[in-house]
Scaffold this active site. Structure first.
Site, mmCIF file in Angstrom:
data_model
loop_
_atom_site.group_PDB
_atom_site.id
_atom_site.type_symbol
_atom_site.label_atom_id
_atom_site.label_comp_id
_atom_site.label_asym_id
_atom_site.label_seq_id
_atom_site.Cartn_x
_atom_site.Cartn_y
_atom_site.Cartn_z
ATOM 1 N N HIS A 55 -8.200 1.470 -1.319
ATOM 2 C CA HIS A 55 -7.626 0.458 -2.466
ATOM 3 C C HIS A 55 -8.977 -0.211 -3.129
ATOM 4 O O HIS A 55 -9.609 -1.356 -3.588
ATOM 5 C CB HIS A 55 -6.764 -1.030 -2.083
ATOM 6 C CG HIS A 55 -5.290 -0.177 -1.452
ATOM 7 N ND1 HIS A 55 -4.371 0.153 -3.007
ATOM 8 C CD2 HIS A 55 -4.660 -0.258 -0.176
ATOM 9 C CE1 HIS A 55 -3.809 0.857 -1.681
ATOM 10 N NE2 HIS A 55 -3.003 0.105 -0.334
ATOM 11 N N SER A 75 0.887 -1.347 0.091
ATOM 12 C CA SER A 75 0.355 0.184 -0.071
ATOM 13 C C SER A 75 1.143 1.023 0.185
ATOM 14 O O SER A 75 1.501 1.313 -0.927
ATOM 15 C CB SER A 75 -1.285 0.001 1.578
ATOM 16 O OG SER A 75 -2.089 0.985 1.155
#
Length: 311
Positions: free
Chosen positions: A198, A94
């Site tokens: 996401h 991430s």
């Protein structure tokens, strides 16, 4: 062969930056970064409570700063041919991909911190539109879990491998998941994040980040860069940045990153501060690969020994 990895949001804990700021030059460096991005990193990394550092706009710059600071103490940053530590590959989970981009020489520290500050603010704004969150599913069959999540309207936002998938969606959808777990899943654990990262919920942040990326002048990676979009290695700095932009609204495929580590012949994995999560996944998914986490400066000697054997 050593892979240097950087954790994502949720790895932060109150006060975790304190011992790193005691190293020579560290406090001055963090102060300069803080002035550049308009955020008191030292305060948030030493005195702020868990709720304050859960804020996306705070957590993300804090994580990148900590990763670069700990890698610098080890001698793995900035990247140079004569650096004390030259990893065979780098990767990040991430927001950790921005840290990894710095490790690979794609972005310098100022550019990385400036970009992540804009990323955190944009994602915080996107998260404020709808009440959303993320929960980790422990155990179970990935295919069964993904199908179950889709039935509930949730997104498998992080497919982490080693039997772990992170679901993301609205708080109502996550509550339904808690009551109706996929078959084989032992536990559903809410994560310390403030939004459904996401996923499509982050789409507004993509446009903001794309605009911010126009000011960057990325260099091509000087070391193998593994992208968490699909586990592919990326040789172009421009493509690394393009992937960093789109990544905020697309799933993280850490399982594929670990598959790539195996293909590359990685023998050791070192996770920078404030790691632990990626090391844990590697222990389960990469048998035979030595792992170590740089949580505090006390871990530096052990890290140097690992480097001497594998880097």
């Amino acid at each position: 062969m050593l892979v240097l990895v950087a954790p994502g949001q949720g790895a932060q804990t109150p006060g975790f930056l304190t011992p790193w700021l005691e190293l020579p030059g560290a406090a001055d460096r963090v102060a300069a970064w803080s002035d550049t991005i308009g955020l008191d990193l030292a305060h948030y990394g030493t005195k702020a409570d868990a709720d304050e550092i859960r804020d996306t706009a705070v957590a993300q710059p804090l994580l990148v700063a900590a990763g670069i600071l700990s890698a610098t103490a080890l001698g793995a940053y900035p990247f140079a041919a004569d650096a004390a530590v030259t990893p065979g590959a780098v990767a990040g989970h991430s927001v950790g991909e921005i840290t990894a981009a710095a490790f690979a020489g794609v972005l310098d520290d100022t550019a990385a911190l400036t970009l992540v500050r804009k990323r955190g603010l944009a994602m915080a704004d996107a998260a404020a539109i709808t009440e959303t969150g993320m929960s980790a599913l422990l155990g179970g069959d990935p295919e069964v879990s993904v199908a179950h999540l889709e039935k509930l309207g949730l997104t498998p936002a992080n497919v982490n491998g080693a039997g772990q998938i992170v679901a993301a969606g609205t708080l109502k959808q996550l509550a339904a998941l808690n009551e109706d777990k996929p078959e084989g899943v032992r536990k559903v654990v809410p994560l310390k994040v403030a939004g459904a990262f996401h996923t499509h919920h982050m789409a507004p942040a993509v446009d903001t980040l794309a605009e911010a990326a126009k000011a960057l002048t990325p260099a091509d990676p000087k070391v193998t860069y593994v992208s968490n979009k699909d586990g592919r290695t990326v040789a172009s700095g421009a493509e690394v940045v393009e992937r960093l932009v789109g990544q905020v609204a697309n799933p993280v495929r850490w399982d594929r990153c670990m598959e790539t580590f195996q293909e590359l012949g990685v023998t050791a994995l070192l996770e920078v501060c404030p790691g632990g999560t990626l090391t844990g996944l590697a222990k389960r998914a990469l048998p035979g690969v030595k792992t170590l986490t740089l949580k505090t400066p006390d871990d530096l000697d052990a890290a140097r020994e690992l480097v001497a054997e594998h880097a």
